[in-house]
Design an enzyme around this catalytic site. Structure first.
Site, short mmCIF file in Angstrom:
data_model
loop_
_atom_site.label_atom_id
_atom_site.label_comp_id
_atom_site.label_asym_id
_atom_site.label_seq_id
_atom_site.Cartn_x
_atom_site.Cartn_y
_atom_site.Cartn_z
N ARG A 1 8.08 -8.76 15.25
CA ARG A 1 8.40 -7.39 14.84
C ARG A 1 7.40 -6.46 15.51
O ARG A 1 6.19 -6.74 15.51
CB ARG A 1 8.28 -7.27 13.32
CG ARG A 1 8.49 -5.87 12.78
CD ARG A 1 8.37 -5.85 11.26
NE ARG A 1 8.27 -4.51 10.76
CZ ARG A 1 9.30 -3.73 10.42
NH1 ARG A 1 10.54 -4.19 10.54
NH2 ARG A 1 9.11 -2.52 9.97
N HIS B 1 4.83 0.19 -0.06
CA HIS B 1 5.59 -0.64 0.87
C HIS B 1 4.71 -1.75 1.43
O HIS B 1 3.49 -1.73 1.26
CB HIS B 1 6.20 0.22 2.00
CG HIS B 1 5.18 1.06 2.73
ND1 HIS B 1 4.60 2.18 2.21
CD2 HIS B 1 4.64 0.93 3.97
CE1 HIS B 1 3.75 2.70 3.07
NE2 HIS B 1 3.75 1.96 4.15
N ASP C 1 0.81 5.14 1.99
CA ASP C 1 0.14 5.80 3.11
C ASP C 1 -0.57 7.05 2.59
O ASP C 1 0.01 7.82 1.81
CB ASP C 1 1.17 6.19 4.20
CG ASP C 1 1.80 4.96 4.86
OD1 ASP C 1 1.24 3.84 4.70
OD2 ASP C 1 2.85 5.11 5.52
N HIS D 1 0.84 -1.20 0.00
CA HIS D 1 0.00 0.00 0.00
C HIS D 1 0.87 1.25 0.00
O HIS D 1 2.09 1.17 0.23
CB HIS D 1 -0.89 0.03 1.26
CG HIS D 1 -0.11 0.19 2.53
ND1 HIS D 1 0.59 -0.86 3.10
CD2 HIS D 1 0.12 1.26 3.33
CE1 HIS D 1 1.20 -0.44 4.18
NE2 HIS D 1 0.95 0.85 4.34
C1 LIG Z 1 -7.65 -0.95 3.93
C2 LIG Z 1 -7.50 0.16 4.60
C3 LIG Z 1 -6.72 0.27 5.89
C4 LIG Z 1 -6.40 1.74 5.94
C5 LIG Z 1 -7.71 2.30 5.47
C6 LIG Z 1 -7.95 1.51 4.19
O1 LIG Z 1 -9.29 1.51 3.75
C7 LIG Z 1 -7.01 2.08 3.10
C8 LIG Z 1 -5.79 2.79 3.71
C9 LIG Z 1 -5.22 2.03 4.93
C10 LIG Z 1 -4.19 2.83 5.71
C11 LIG Z 1 -2.72 2.54 5.30
C12 LIG Z 1 -1.80 3.43 6.13
C13 LIG Z 1 -2.17 3.43 7.64
O2 LIG Z 1 -1.75 2.19 8.23
C14 LIG Z 1 -3.70 3.60 7.83
C15 LIG Z 1 -4.03 3.79 9.32
C16 LIG Z 1 -4.19 4.72 6.99
O3 LIG Z 1 -4.36 5.88 7.29
O4 LIG Z 1 -4.49 4.24 5.73
C17 LIG Z 1 -4.40 2.42 7.16
C18 LIG Z 1 -5.93 2.35 7.27
C19 LIG Z 1 -6.40 1.50 8.46
O5 LIG Z 1 -5.73 0.54 8.85
O6 LIG Z 1 -7.48 1.82 8.98
O1 LIG Z 2 4.70 -2.14 10.49
C1 LIG Z 2 5.42 -1.64 9.65
O2 LIG Z 2 6.64 -1.74 9.68
C2 LIG Z 2 4.79 -0.85 8.52
C3 LIG Z 2 3.29 -0.87 8.57
C4 LIG Z 2 2.66 0.11 7.65
O3 LIG Z 2 3.14 0.34 6.57
C5 LIG Z 2 1.43 0.78 8.08
O4 LIG Z 2 0.96 0.51 9.21
O5 LIG Z 2 0.92 1.61 7.30
FE LIG Z 3 2.18 2.04 5.61
#
Ligand SMILES: C=C1C[C@]23C[C@@]1(O)CC[C@H]2[C@@]12CC[C@H](O)[C@@](C)(C(=O)O1)[C@H]2[C@@H]3C(=O)O
Ligand SMILES: O=C(O)CCC(=O)C(=O)O
Ligand SMILES: [Fe+2]
Length: 333
Positions: free
Chosen positions: A273, A263, A208, A206
């Site tokens: 981890r 990543h 961020d 994904h």
């Molecule tokens: C599948 C998902 C988890 C996420 C929200 C989403 O719908 C798409 C973006 C995902 C992500 C990736 C980065 C971060 O870990 C996170 C907190 C964010 O802001 O976007 C996660 C979201 C999540 O885990 O709720």
């Molecule tokens: O746990 C990690 O090292 C990365 C996880 C990550 O990419 C995320 O939480 O968005």
């Molecule tokens: Fe991430």
């Protein structure tokens, strides 16, 4: 020890081992924040990889180790205790399910907003017997990490020659900043040896969505980034440094000059981890669009959106989706 039966294993995503990914990548840009030329190196790293590592970051080691030990304590609790802090809606404790759209990974986590008032109830259940101790550790850590993130953003503005120098950092400094904090725990997965050269996904690929992410992990490997040609490379862990990711919103603000890095994390057979990630985001009402001074003489690549609009669409997407695709401008050739 967690042992997975074969069918249980199959619900998790398995990926083929690639040669590049199994050799550790030692060319991650390493930037010493105390050096005067760091702003140029930061800009270069954001353009080339959207990813780099920083040292002399100013975050006290004590804040890092205190929070890590609170996190380890929490993840060692019985499942019935941890589940009291779930489900993540989106904040709280989650296990294997990531986000609301069916993504799964070999990971358990705690997701919090960085606004401590909004976390109050979750803190009570997450941090069990000594919520004050956990809450204080999160507060100290976040204050120091946010300061470092803002310093990096200010150096980036200087390196890009744009004014004012707080053009990016003010978004994180705003009282309404919609930033998120995440503690991830990837338990060891001994059954991995039976996967015959395949890997188990801890956290699927994904980008961020926010502006900048600041990641610190213990000394267990697993993090990989995708290069521009789509190949995956493994990042050697380093518990004394922070890894920085450019997020989607930063890619838009810089009109695509900085790359939001794709990543993922692979599970490890032997070691757990633990990672702690601060996702610096803007206020919900903030308009995100390429900065005019970075568009001069070029096409603007993205339609403007508010952070609220972006988040709304992100939460309807799967982890691996290209969320920025919806906001790309169709440029006539
Ligand atoms: C599948 C998902 C988890 C996420 C929200 C989403 O719908 C798409 C973006 C995902 C992500 C990736 C980065 C971060 O870990 C996170 C907190 C964010 O802001 O976007 C996660 C979201 C999540 O885990 O709720
Ligand atoms: O746990 C990690 O090292 C990365 C996880 C990550 O990419 C995320 O939480 O968005
Ligand atoms: Fe991430």
């Amino acid at each position: 020890m967690v042992v997975l039966s074969k069918p249980a294993m199959e619900q998790f995503c398995l990926v083929k081992n690639s040669c590049k990914a199994t050799t550790l990548f030692h060319d991650v840009p390493l930037i010493d924040l105390s050096k005067p030329d760091s702003k140029h190196l930061l800009v270069k790293a954001c353009k080339e990889f959207g990813f780099f590592k920083v040292i002399n970051h100013g975050v006290p080691t004590e804040f890092i180790s205190k929070l890590e030990s609170e996190a380890v304590k929490f993840f060692s609790l019985p499942m019935s205790e941890k589940e009291k802090a779930g489900p993540p809606d989106p904040f709280g404790y989650g296990n294997k399910q990531i986000g609301p759209n069916g993504d799964v990974g070999w990971v358990e986590y705690v997701l919090l907003t960085t606004n401590p008032e909004l976390n109050y109830e979750k803190f009570e259940s997450v941090f069990g017997v000594t919520p004050e101790k956990f809450q204080a550790a999160v507060k100290d850590y976040l204050k120091a990490v946010k300061k470092m993130a803002c310093e990096i953003l200010e150096k980036l503005a200087e390196g890009l020659n744009i004014q004012p120098r707080n053009v990016f950092s003010k978004l994180l400094m705003d009282e309404q900043s919609d930033s998120v904090f995440r503690l991830n725990h990837y338990p060891p997965c001994p059954d991995l040896q039976e996967l015959h050269g395949r890997n188990l996904i801890g956290f699927g690929e994904h980008t961020d969505p926010q502006i900048i992410s600041v990641l610190r992990s213990n000394n267990t490997s697993g993090l990989q980034i995708a290069l521009n040609d789509g190949s995956w490379i493994s990042i050697p862990p380093d518990q004394n440094s922070f890894f920085i990711n450019v997020g989607d919103s930063m890619q838009v603000l810089t009109n695509g000059k900085f790359k939001s890095v794709r990543h993922r994390v692979l599970a490890n057979s032997f070691k757990s981890r633990v990672s702690m990630i601060y996702f610096g985001g803007p206020p919900l009402s903030e308009k995100i669009a390429p900065l005019p001074s970075l568009v001069e003489g070029e096409d603007s690549l993205y339609n403007a959106f508010t952070w609220f609009e972006y988040k709304k669409s992100a939460y309807k997407s799967k982890l691996a989706d290209n969320r920025l695709g919806l906001f790309e401008k169709i440029v006539a050739s």
